[in-house]
Enzyme design. Structure first.
Site, PDB file in Angstrom:
ATOM      1  N   GLN A  11       0.935  -1.144   0.076  1.00  0.00           N
ATOM      2  CA  GLN A  11       0.016   0.080  -0.098  1.00  0.00           C
ATOM      3  C   GLN A  11       0.902   1.223  -0.072  1.00  0.00           C
ATOM      4  O   GLN A  11       0.696   2.169  -0.796  1.00  0.00           O
ATOM      5  CB  GLN A  11      -0.850   0.157   1.248  1.00  0.00           C
ATOM      6  N   ILE A  34      16.861  -7.767   1.004  1.00  0.00           N
ATOM      7  CA  ILE A  34      17.323  -6.873   2.125  1.00  0.00           C
ATOM      8  C   ILE A  34      17.591  -7.733   3.312  1.00  0.00           C
ATOM      9  O   ILE A  34      18.198  -7.406   4.397  1.00  0.00           O
ATOM     10  CB  ILE A  34      16.368  -5.932   2.667  1.00  0.00           C
ATOM     11  N   ALA A  57       7.742  -4.708   4.752  1.00  0.00           N
ATOM     12  CA  ALA A  57       7.384  -5.152   5.968  1.00  0.00           C
ATOM     13  C   ALA A  57       6.795  -6.484   5.907  1.00  0.00           C
ATOM     14  O   ALA A  57       6.139  -6.829   4.901  1.00  0.00           O
ATOM     15  CB  ALA A  57       6.845  -4.201   6.968  1.00  0.00           C
ATOM     16  N   TYR A  58       6.974  -7.559   6.939  1.00  0.00           N
ATOM     17  CA  TYR A  58       6.131  -8.661   7.347  1.00  0.00           C
ATOM     18  C   TYR A  58       4.958  -7.920   7.728  1.00  0.00           C
ATOM     19  O   TYR A  58       4.958  -7.993   9.137  1.00  0.00           O
ATOM     20  CB  TYR A  58       6.951  -9.699   7.894  1.00  0.00           C
ATOM     21  N   THR A  59       3.677  -7.897   7.296  1.00  0.00           N
ATOM     22  CA  THR A  59       2.569  -7.300   7.845  1.00  0.00           C
ATOM     23  C   THR A  59       1.443  -8.038   8.292  1.00  0.00           C
ATOM     24  O   THR A  59       0.290  -7.649   8.636  1.00  0.00           O
ATOM     25  CB  THR A  59       2.036  -6.324   6.975  1.00  0.00           C
ATOM     26  N   TYR A 122       4.255  -9.784  15.606  1.00  0.00           N
ATOM     27  CA  TYR A 122       4.709  -8.501  14.796  1.00  0.00           C
ATOM     28  C   TYR A 122       5.240  -7.233  15.283  1.00  0.00           C
ATOM     29  O   TYR A 122       6.299  -6.904  14.901  1.00  0.00           O
ATOM     30  CB  TYR A 122       3.182  -8.425  13.931  1.00  0.00           C
TER      31      TYR A 122
HETATM   32  N1  NAP Z   1      -0.976  -1.821   7.187  1.00  0.00           N
HETATM   33  C1  NAP Z   1      -1.199  -1.303   8.306  1.00  0.00           C
HETATM   34  O1  NAP Z   1      -2.274  -1.168   9.000  1.00  0.00           O
HETATM   35  C2  NAP Z   1       0.218  -0.846   8.977  1.00  0.00           C
HETATM   36  C3  NAP Z   1      -0.060  -0.335  10.404  1.00  0.00           C
HETATM   37  C4  NAP Z   1       0.976   0.310  11.078  1.00  0.00           C
HETATM   38  C5  NAP Z   1       2.254   0.060  10.310  1.00  0.00           C
HETATM   39  N2  NAP Z   1       2.287  -0.489   9.304  1.00  0.00           N
HETATM   40  C6  NAP Z   1       3.656  -0.149   8.693  1.00  0.00           C
HETATM   41  O2  NAP Z   1       3.521   0.398   7.369  1.00  0.00           O
HETATM   42  C7  NAP Z   1       4.558   0.107   6.428  1.00  0.00           C
HETATM   43  C8  NAP Z   1       3.919  -0.195   5.129  1.00  0.00           C
HETATM   44  O3  NAP Z   1       2.822  -1.321   5.341  1.00  0.00           O
HETATM   45  P1  NAP Z   1       1.710  -1.614   4.210  1.00  0.00           P
HETATM   46  O4  NAP Z   1       0.279  -1.370   4.654  1.00  0.00           O
HETATM   47  O5  NAP Z   1       2.082  -0.763   2.857  1.00  0.00           O
HETATM   48  O6  NAP Z   1       2.167  -3.225   3.931  1.00  0.00           O
HETATM   49  P2  NAP Z   1       1.611  -4.214   2.586  1.00  0.00           P
HETATM   50  O7  NAP Z   1       0.635  -3.623   2.128  1.00  0.00           O
HETATM   51  O8  NAP Z   1       1.569  -5.522   3.618  1.00  0.00           O
HETATM   52  O9  NAP Z   1       2.945  -4.190   1.934  1.00  0.00           O
HETATM   53  C9  NAP Z   1       4.186  -4.925   2.415  1.00  0.00           C
HETATM   54  C10 NAP Z   1       5.357  -4.695   1.424  1.00  0.00           C
HETATM   55  O10 NAP Z   1       6.335  -5.494   2.010  1.00  0.00           O
HETATM   56  C11 NAP Z   1       7.061  -6.126   1.200  1.00  0.00           C
HETATM   57  N3  NAP Z   1       7.602  -7.474   1.664  1.00  0.00           N
HETATM   58  C12 NAP Z   1       6.764  -8.366   2.232  1.00  0.00           C
HETATM   59  N4  NAP Z   1       7.780  -9.457   2.765  1.00  0.00           N
HETATM   60  C13 NAP Z   1       8.896  -9.097   2.230  1.00  0.00           C
HETATM   61  C14 NAP Z   1       9.942  -9.778   2.052  1.00  0.00           C
HETATM   62  N5  NAP Z   1      10.145 -10.947   2.475  1.00  0.00           N
HETATM   63  N6  NAP Z   1      11.358  -9.202   1.308  1.00  0.00           N
HETATM   64  C15 NAP Z   1      11.207  -8.067   0.689  1.00  0.00           C
HETATM   65  N7  NAP Z   1       9.919  -7.279   1.032  1.00  0.00           N
HETATM   66  C16 NAP Z   1       8.879  -7.895   1.302  1.00  0.00           C
HETATM   67  C17 NAP Z   1       6.181  -6.343   0.000  1.00  0.00           C
HETATM   68  O11 NAP Z   1       7.052  -6.504  -1.137  1.00  0.00           O
HETATM   69  P3  NAP Z   1       6.441  -6.816  -2.531  1.00  0.00           P
HETATM   70  O12 NAP Z   1       6.187  -5.543  -3.035  1.00  0.00           O
HETATM   71  O13 NAP Z   1       7.785  -7.484  -3.244  1.00  0.00           O
HETATM   72  O14 NAP Z   1       5.199  -7.727  -2.424  1.00  0.00           O
HETATM   73  C18 NAP Z   1       5.254  -5.403   0.297  1.00  0.00           C
HETATM   74  O15 NAP Z   1       5.806  -4.072  -0.842  1.00  0.00           O
HETATM   75  C19 NAP Z   1       5.220  -1.156   7.102  1.00  0.00           C
HETATM   76  O16 NAP Z   1       6.298  -1.023   7.770  1.00  0.00           O
HETATM   77  C20 NAP Z   1       4.056  -1.629   8.169  1.00  0.00           C
HETATM   78  O17 NAP Z   1       4.811  -2.327   9.187  1.00  0.00           O
HETATM   79  C21 NAP Z   1       1.239  -0.834   8.425  1.00  0.00           C
END
Ligand code: NAP
Length: 286
Positions: A11, A34, A57-59, A122
């Site tokens: 996202q 990474i 991130a692993y989310t 997490y």
């Molecule tokens: N979503 C939430 O509600 C939330 C809340 C609080 C904090 N955050 C933080 O906000 C940040 C962005 O979250 P988001 O919602 O954009 O997460 P997301 O939609 O789940 O996307 C996760 C990203 O991490 C990458 N990823 C996952 N496993 C990987 C691996 N093994 N090696 C390399 N890349 C990997 C994915 O890569 P690919 O593009 O290659 O698939 C994707 O681009 C994260 O740091 C998360 O912890 C999120």
């Protein structure tokens, strides 16, 4: 020189690349590993970026409870490797973390200096990533904690609610977990600002205001009907967390204090979550 975004299909990475356009280079997991310092260095040496934003991130919060090694590899080791590389290359690193590093018991907004005490795997792996970043790169990093992120791209609560509201006769949504939704667009703007201005420190970025998941769901339904994304209203019932057990414990209260953010990111406008939700839903409609 370009800003490198780590993450492609996520996202936040999607919104980052929309803002950066040709000024960004997006590296998904197929482009960079990474978890491998040598491979990471070779890839980034070849690009010579001006800064790095880690949006990966692993989310999968519940899956992490039984998959700790995989979560730690990306959320802790990966961050450590990125920070170590940026340190030796003299690069600025923007990293994103979560409200889940806190225990959720405070009852008033968490400040950037509050003690971290994650409740699940997490949160713990993200907290360990924060510690690695701040010990390796305290003077050349920006750590931005956020919460309840959604976007028109990817899977999230807003899109799940719209789907369930179209499919189910009624829904139960938790009303005893309180926080603040965050449109990934605004979060991405903050990350780009931090990378371009090399704003160092620890900050909290969410949209403005406070709600429960139940309040959030009601707003999604109201706006969904207004915008023609939903045909009819279905009953949405408040339920306690005890009626929706999940493998990972969620914080009951995870509102983040943004006093420092309002001062430091004053050129960016923090907007109420409901307005941001409306803007994102306009985009979904389009
Ligand atoms: N979503 C939430 O509600 C939330 C809340 C609080 C904090 N955050 C933080 O906000 C940040 C962005 O979250 P988001 O919602 O954009 O997460 P997301 O939609 O789940 O996307 C996760 C990203 O991490 C990458 N990823 C996952 N496993 C990987 C691996 N093994 N090696 C390399 N890349 C990997 C994915 O890569 P690919 O593009 O290659 O698939 C994707 O681009 C994260 O740091 C998360 O912890 C999120």
């Amino acid at each position: 020189m370009s800003i490198v975004v780590i993450g492609k299909s996520g996202q936040l990475s999607f919104e980052l690349m929309r803002i950066l356009g040709d000024n960004g280079v997006c590296l998904g997991r197929g482009d960079i590993d990474i978890t491998q310092p040598q491979a990471l260095a070779e890839k980034l040496d070849g690009i010579k970026p001006s800064a790095v934003i880690n949006a990966s991130a692993y989310t999968a919060v519940d899956k992490a409870e039984t998959d700790e090694a995989a979560a730690a590899l990306i959320n802790t080791t990966g961050v450590q490797n990125l920070a170590a590389y940026c340190k030796q290359a003299g690069l600025f690193l923007v990293h994103v973390s979560t409200d889940y590093v806190f225990n959720g018991c405070k009852g008033s907004p968490y400040t950037v200096n509050d003690d971290i005490q994650p409740q699940g795997v997490y949160g713990k792996t993200k907290a360990d990533g924060e510690k690695a970043l701040l010990s390796l790169l305290p003077d050349a990093s920006c750590l931005i904690r956020t919460a309840w992120v959604y976007s028109s791209h990817g899977n999230n609560f807003v899109k799940t609610m719209l789907r369930l509201m179209a499919e189910k006769p009624q829904l139960g949504v938790i009303d005893d977990q309180v926080g603040t939704p965050t449109w990934a667009r605004g979060l991405a703007e903050a990350c780009v600002f931090a990378a371009q201005t090399k704003t160092k420190g620890v900050f909290h970025w969410t949209d403005e205001g406070v709600c429960s998941w139940y309040d959030f769901a009601l707003a999604i339904q109201e706006l969904g009907i207004d915008k023609g994304l939903l045909q009819n209203a279905v009953p949405v019932n408040p339920i306690p967390s005890s009626q929706y057990p999940t493998p990972a414990k969620r914080p009951h209260y995870s509102v983040l204090d943004k006093t420092l953010t309002r001062e430091t990111f004053s050129s960016l406008h923090l907007t109420h979550w409901r307005k941001q939700l409306s803007a994102m839903m306009d985009e979904l409609k389009a």
